[in-house]
Design an enzyme around this catalytic site. Sequence first.
Site, PDB file in Angstrom:
ATOM      1  N   SER A 125       0.194  30.101  63.146  1.00  0.00           N
ATOM      2  CA  SER A 125       0.660  31.103  62.178  1.00  0.00           C
ATOM      3  C   SER A 125      -0.199  31.101  60.921  1.00  0.00           C
ATOM      4  O   SER A 125      -0.718  30.056  60.508  1.00  0.00           O
ATOM      5  CB  SER A 125       2.107  30.769  61.806  1.00  0.00           C
ATOM      6  OG  SER A 125       2.512  31.500  60.673  1.00  0.00           O
ATOM      7  N   TYR A 150       9.166  24.209  59.502  1.00  0.00           N
ATOM      8  CA  TYR A 150       8.602  25.101  60.531  1.00  0.00           C
ATOM      9  C   TYR A 150       7.079  25.207  60.357  1.00  0.00           C
ATOM     10  O   TYR A 150       6.314  25.011  61.298  1.00  0.00           O
ATOM     11  CB  TYR A 150       9.239  26.500  60.455  1.00  0.00           C
ATOM     12  CG  TYR A 150       8.389  27.572  61.082  1.00  0.00           C
ATOM     13  CD1 TYR A 150       8.335  27.716  62.457  1.00  0.00           C
ATOM     14  CD2 TYR A 150       7.584  28.409  60.287  1.00  0.00           C
ATOM     15  CE1 TYR A 150       7.513  28.667  63.035  1.00  0.00           C
ATOM     16  CE2 TYR A 150       6.771  29.361  60.862  1.00  0.00           C
ATOM     17  CZ  TYR A 150       6.737  29.488  62.239  1.00  0.00           C
ATOM     18  OH  TYR A 150       5.910  30.422  62.804  1.00  0.00           O
ATOM     19  N   LYS A 154       3.570  23.830  62.724  1.00  0.00           N
ATOM     20  CA  LYS A 154       2.369  24.574  63.151  1.00  0.00           C
ATOM     21  C   LYS A 154       1.108  23.815  62.727  1.00  0.00           C
ATOM     22  O   LYS A 154       0.147  23.699  63.491  1.00  0.00           O
ATOM     23  CB  LYS A 154       2.381  25.990  62.566  1.00  0.00           C
ATOM     24  CG  LYS A 154       3.477  26.875  63.124  1.00  0.00           C
ATOM     25  CD  LYS A 154       3.327  27.097  64.626  1.00  0.00           C
ATOM     26  CE  LYS A 154       4.483  27.848  65.240  1.00  0.00           C
ATOM     27  NZ  LYS A 154       4.467  27.864  66.717  1.00  0.00           N
TER      28      LYS A 154
HETATM   29  C1  UD1 Z   1       8.094  34.690  57.425  1.00  0.00           C
HETATM   30  C2  UD1 Z   1       8.071  33.244  57.085  1.00  0.00           C
HETATM   31  C3  UD1 Z   1       6.807  32.631  57.649  1.00  0.00           C
HETATM   32  C4  UD1 Z   1       6.764  32.838  59.132  1.00  0.00           C
HETATM   33  C5  UD1 Z   1       6.930  34.310  59.472  1.00  0.00           C
HETATM   34  C6  UD1 Z   1       7.136  34.429  60.958  1.00  0.00           C
HETATM   35  C7  UD1 Z   1       9.369  32.931  55.034  1.00  0.00           C
HETATM   36  C8  UD1 Z   1       9.300  32.667  53.573  1.00  0.00           C
HETATM   37  N1  UD1 Z   1       8.185  33.043  55.662  1.00  0.00           N
HETATM   38  O1  UD1 Z   1       6.939  35.308  56.863  1.00  0.00           O
HETATM   39  O2  UD1 Z   1       6.755  31.258  57.369  1.00  0.00           O
HETATM   40  O3  UD1 Z   1       5.542  32.386  59.652  1.00  0.00           O
HETATM   41  O4  UD1 Z   1       8.077  34.851  58.824  1.00  0.00           O
HETATM   42  O5  UD1 Z   1       7.375  35.735  61.320  1.00  0.00           O
HETATM   43  O6  UD1 Z   1      10.433  33.031  55.616  1.00  0.00           O
HETATM   44  N2  UD1 Z   1      11.491  40.967  52.925  1.00  0.00           N
HETATM   45  C9  UD1 Z   1      12.421  41.627  52.141  1.00  0.00           C
HETATM   46  N3  UD1 Z   1      13.706  41.671  52.557  1.00  0.00           N
HETATM   47  C10 UD1 Z   1      14.142  41.092  53.715  1.00  0.00           C
HETATM   48  C11 UD1 Z   1      13.187  40.420  54.521  1.00  0.00           C
HETATM   49  C12 UD1 Z   1      11.870  40.373  54.095  1.00  0.00           C
HETATM   50  O7  UD1 Z   1      12.075  42.164  51.086  1.00  0.00           O
HETATM   51  O8  UD1 Z   1      15.341  41.154  54.027  1.00  0.00           O
HETATM   52  C13 UD1 Z   1      10.087  40.931  52.501  1.00  0.00           C
HETATM   53  C14 UD1 Z   1       9.591  39.526  52.220  1.00  0.00           C
HETATM   54  O9  UD1 Z   1       9.785  39.178  50.877  1.00  0.00           O
HETATM   55  C15 UD1 Z   1       8.111  39.657  52.569  1.00  0.00           C
HETATM   56  C16 UD1 Z   1       8.068  40.717  53.659  1.00  0.00           C
HETATM   57  O10 UD1 Z   1       9.302  41.413  53.565  1.00  0.00           O
HETATM   58  O11 UD1 Z   1       7.407  40.137  51.491  1.00  0.00           O
HETATM   59  C17 UD1 Z   1       7.922  40.138  55.039  1.00  0.00           C
HETATM   60  O12 UD1 Z   1       8.917  39.161  55.245  1.00  0.00           O
HETATM   61  P1  UD1 Z   1       9.120  38.418  56.651  1.00  0.00           P
HETATM   62  O13 UD1 Z   1       9.244  39.412  57.732  1.00  0.00           O
HETATM   63  O14 UD1 Z   1      10.225  37.434  56.478  1.00  0.00           O
HETATM   64  O15 UD1 Z   1       7.734  37.666  56.893  1.00  0.00           O
HETATM   65  P2  UD1 Z   1       6.968  36.596  55.986  1.00  0.00           P
HETATM   66  O16 UD1 Z   1       7.700  36.297  54.734  1.00  0.00           O
HETATM   67  O17 UD1 Z   1       5.580  37.042  55.851  1.00  0.00           O
END
Ligand code: UD1
Length: 338
Positions: A125, A150, A154
């Site tokens: 990842s 997690y 990795k």
């Molecule tokens: C997340 C994990 C990362 C993991 C990846 C796997 C965290 C902090 N990071 O990454 O370690 O490898 O998933 O898929 O959990 N967002 C919102 N509202 C929500 C959900 C997400 O605003 O309800 C935003 C987040 O702040 C982020 C973006 O959407 O900016 C993507 O979020 P997400 O899909 O959780 O992925 P990552 O944070 O990149």
Amino acid sequence: MKILVTGGLGFIGSHTVVELQNKGFEVVIIDNLSNSSEAVFKGIVAITGKQPIFEKLDLRGKASVQDFFKKHDDVSGVIHFAASKAVGESVTNPLLYYENNLSSLVYLLQELEKKEEANFIFSSSCTVYGQADVIPIAETAPIKPAMSPYGNTKQIGEEIIIDVAKVSAINAILLRYFNPIGAHDSAEIGELPIGVPQNLVPFITQTGIGLRKELLVYGNDYPTPDGTCIRDYIHVVDLAKAHVVALQRLLNKKNLDKVEIFNLGSGVGSSVLEVITSFEKVSGKPFPYKIVDRREGDVTKAYANTDKANGVLGWKTQLSLEEAMASAWKWEQKVKAK
Ligand code: UD1
């Protein structure tokens, strides 16, 4: 040629099984069904018209891994997806993550180490980079301290493979994914989160279908053009195809090192608000969301430098964010209808 896909009924695993079968590989799946179901198996068969072999087993059982390789001594390559992946859960239950993600890897490698030749693809990842100093992120970017157990599994997983490859006939490719989203265009397989989705796109589609009231956008005060975080969203079908290309590279002995590392992303950064806009476009309706505080542990910006994947691996994404969102939406509607 027979290829073992562990976690082959999971989100990325199932899409990879489809692409492998489309290329004529015989696939044997190991899955413990902890975060998947046999319905996924049916979806794979519906798409490809071919039945993979399915062994329901838990890789934490060393004896069952040994028995598996006695039964299937003709496996030419292994793509290892089986792992737990919920970041928050890994913080509250770290030993579950260390046991599940690392003991299974060790038992698999112990069997592969006995072979005269072994090809291994590891599901890693972009989380290993943390908040990278240089964007877009190249494979040469330094590994930052993991922000969750997690993420640590990795990093440690990569190190285990590198150490074992030095002293065995194992050749490996470590694939560092950015943010996989979307579903197969047929809507026969897709992402099936358990409980409330933690990741952005499944939360969006579940809100679109009416399962959730609104999306909470975690912060709009980041130093980005619209203030929301930027990620590299990659269509799961593009990602699945990269696994086939990587596997062929090992099978054809085209790898330049015992262990090679590739970033898998589109190279395009999209903000949370841009993802929402894209969803509004494909669903044809306004989308409910509310800006709230930042989520702990989120990095501001992460997207891939794709030069190495494009130039050396010979793979690049073909599908856009909008196509990914459309496929995710089609899948969500199909799940609802079931
Ligand atoms: C997340 C994990 C990362 C993991 C990846 C796997 C965290 C902090 N990071 O990454 O370690 O490898 O998933 O898929 O959990 N967002 C919102 N509202 C929500 C959900 C997400 O605003 O309800 C935003 C987040 O702040 C982020 C973006 O959407 O900016 C993507 O979020 P997400 O899909 O959780 O992925 P990552 O944070 O990149």
